[in-house]
Design an enzyme around this catalytic site. Structure first.
Site, mmCIF file in Angstrom:
data_model
loop_
_atom_site.group_PDB
_atom_site.id
_atom_site.type_symbol
_atom_site.label_atom_id
_atom_site.label_comp_id
_atom_site.label_asym_id
_atom_site.label_seq_id
_atom_site.Cartn_x
_atom_site.Cartn_y
_atom_site.Cartn_z
ATOM 1 N N HIS A 61 -6.453 101.040 82.478
ATOM 2 C CA HIS A 61 -5.587 101.965 83.216
ATOM 3 C C HIS A 61 -5.340 101.295 84.573
ATOM 4 O O HIS A 61 -6.210 100.570 85.070
ATOM 5 C CB HIS A 61 -6.356 103.274 83.398
ATOM 6 C CG HIS A 61 -5.592 104.391 84.033
ATOM 7 N ND1 HIS A 61 -5.342 104.433 85.375
ATOM 8 C CD2 HIS A 61 -5.044 105.517 83.512
ATOM 9 C CE1 HIS A 61 -4.676 105.551 85.657
ATOM 10 N NE2 HIS A 61 -4.477 106.219 84.539
ATOM 11 N N ASP A 70 -15.388 102.623 83.913
ATOM 12 C CA ASP A 70 -14.379 103.658 84.114
ATOM 13 C C ASP A 70 -14.553 104.647 82.965
ATOM 14 O O ASP A 70 -14.152 104.377 81.825
ATOM 15 C CB ASP A 70 -12.990 102.999 84.099
ATOM 16 C CG ASP A 70 -11.863 104.016 84.019
ATOM 17 O OD1 ASP A 70 -12.144 105.224 83.929
ATOM 18 O OD2 ASP A 70 -10.692 103.586 84.031
ATOM 19 N N GLN A 102 -12.077 108.572 80.318
ATOM 20 C CA GLN A 102 -11.836 109.077 78.964
ATOM 21 C C GLN A 102 -13.115 109.174 78.159
ATOM 22 O O GLN A 102 -13.112 109.757 77.076
ATOM 23 C CB GLN A 102 -10.840 108.158 78.227
ATOM 24 C CG GLN A 102 -9.474 108.070 78.862
ATOM 25 C CD GLN A 102 -8.714 109.386 78.817
ATOM 26 O OE1 GLN A 102 -8.995 110.263 77.994
ATOM 27 N NE2 GLN A 102 -7.747 109.544 79.700
ATOM 28 N N LYS A 139 -10.490 116.060 83.430
ATOM 29 C CA LYS A 139 -10.456 115.661 82.018
ATOM 30 C C LYS A 139 -11.655 116.231 81.266
ATOM 31 O O LYS A 139 -11.862 115.977 80.095
ATOM 32 C CB LYS A 139 -10.425 114.134 81.900
ATOM 33 C CG LYS A 139 -9.134 113.521 82.464
ATOM 34 C CD LYS A 139 -9.080 112.043 82.226
ATOM 35 C CE LYS A 139 -8.103 111.329 83.126
ATOM 36 N NZ LYS A 139 -6.696 111.499 82.749
ATOM 37 N N CYS A 162 0.109 104.608 82.368
ATOM 38 C CA CYS A 162 -0.482 103.889 83.513
ATOM 39 C C CYS A 162 -1.157 102.599 83.027
ATOM 40 O O CYS A 162 -2.269 102.266 83.484
ATOM 41 C CB CYS A 162 -1.487 104.751 84.273
ATOM 42 S SG CYS A 162 -0.761 106.184 85.036
#
Ligand code: PLP
Length: 405
Positions: free
Chosen positions: A122, A199, A202, A225, A363
């Protein structure tokens, strides 16, 4: 035991509304999740009963707000199995968390150092490191992916070297759904002496996250999220690493002492949390975590995988549709293109039928270029999606195909 999806859906007021005159079928969960009543109530309760600034007021409400705020830190720390709650730093989201790490790193990186990222980033985990490398003179190395969206593990091991100072990689790709073997990759990176930042934007909503088991140094994620509010996120970091990480934002709350000439920084977590925080967001995020913890992680995983399996079956039966991202290990994300149809047109026609998906580059412009697509249409599934949602998605796709044929 399986999930009672009908009962779960009842807890999300927004899921019973109509859009464009149709019942809402919300399949844009990788962009942001909807909020259960428990989270909405926690926000209302905070603002109507307890609003005050934390850590500073000498009065009842400030004390109560501070207690709720710090209890939330413990809730989130336990959720990711952090060793200490001070390892949880509140940020505005994943993006700010990565910026905190990358801006700190930029103060220490020098020419000859290398930062390893992947082709599936991303922009939040790409531009941050790209700019940190530009500022410091370090080199940015990019681990390629295979055409199915899996990371090229051989290339990862080849690129990793004694010069690698930081490995920054996604737990899960937002555009493709690929789950990376982060524990195994972290082990290899640590063997070379590198720091590892994951990261987790997700990753956090789909499986149990155990930062100690992964063995990484930093793990970043966003509340929105994870069924929590927008504007709140977490940077988790190992205590010894965070304790002397270069500060990025300076101001109130994060100091030990200040003179006109100089300042010194306080202890964790305050030293990395300048200014009045998003108190309601923190409390809302803890409510989201508590809400989610009422469900068995294995049940959630099985449910999302069943939705993905059915969606993949239907996708494979759809003429002209190509799935982008077919890794063996995926979360409930179906990214696709259809011959002769621009992803934006697919999204537009689906929206008219009440089906909300995401279209575009997600993104991840360099990734789209690497995969030779202008963008994709992406449906992403979560705990409150039903098989009916999957059927509605493909009914809407069929209609779009007929309209644009
Ligand atoms: N990283 C990944 C993999 C994401 O999917 C996202 C958001 O979609 C981000 C980072 C940025 O998250 P936020 O916009 O909440 O900061």
């Amino acid at each position: 035991m399986s999930l009672d999806v009908a009962l779960i859906r009842q807890q999300f007021p927004i899921l019973s509304r109509q859009v464009n005159g149709q019942p809402l079928v919300y399949l844009d969960n990788a962009a942001t999740t909807q909020k259960p009543q428990a989270v909405i109530d926690a926000l209302v309760d905070y603002y109507s009963q307890c609003n005050a600034n934390v850590h500073r007021g000498a009065h009842y409400l400030s004390d109560e707000a501070t207690k709720r705020y710090e209890k939330a830190r413990v809730t989130v720390a336990n959720y990711i199995n952090a060793q200490r709650s001070e390892e949880v730093i509140w940020t505005s989201g994943t993006t700010e968390a990565i910026n905190l790490v990358a801006n700190g790193a930029a103060q220490r990186l020098t020419a000859g150092d290398e930062v390893l990222i992947t082709e599936m980033e991303h922009h939040a985990n790409l531009i941050t490191w790209q700019q940190a490398c530009k500022r410091s003179g370090a080199s940015l190395k990019i681990v390629p992916i295979h055409n199915n969206g899996e990371l090229n593990l051989e290339a990862f091991h080849e690129l990793l070297s004694e010069r690698t100072v930081i490995v920054a990689m996604p737990h899960v790709s937002n555009a493709l759904g690929t789950i990376n073997p982060v524990k195994q990759l972290t082990e290899a990176a640590k063997a070379k002496g590198a720091l590892v930042m994951i990261d987790g934007a997700q990753g956090v909503a789909h499986g149990a996250i155990d930062v100690r088991d992964i063995g990484c140094d930093f793990y970043a994620f966003s509340g929105h999220k994870l069924f929590g509010p927008t504007g709140i996120g977490v940077l988790w970091g190992r205590y010894d690493v965070l304790a002397d990480w270069p500060v990025w934002l300076v101001g109130g709350e994060m100091i030990a002492s200040v003179t006109y000439e100089d300042a010194s920084w306080g202890e964790l977590p305050n030293r990395l949390e300048a200014g009045t925080p998003n108190i309601a967001g923190v409390i809302g995020l803890a409510a989201a975590v508590e809400w989610l913890q009422a469900y068995d992680r294995a049940d959630i995983w099985a449910h999302e995988q069943a939705l993905l399996t059915r969606a993949t079956e239907l996708a494979e039966q759809t003429p002209g549709l190509k799935i982008i991202g077919t890794a063996a290990n995926k979360i409930g994300v179906l990214s696709f293109v259809i011959d002769g149809m621009h992803p934006a047109d697919i999204g537009f026609i689906l929206d008219k039928q009440g089906v909300a998906i995401r279209t575009g580059d997600h993104c991840a412009q360099p990734l789209m270029k690497r995969l030779n697509v202008p963008g994709t249409a992406r449906a992403s599934f979560t705990i409150y999606n039903s098989m009916d949602d999957v059927e509605a998605l493909f009914k809407a796709i069929d209609k779009a195909r007929k309209m644009l044929a």
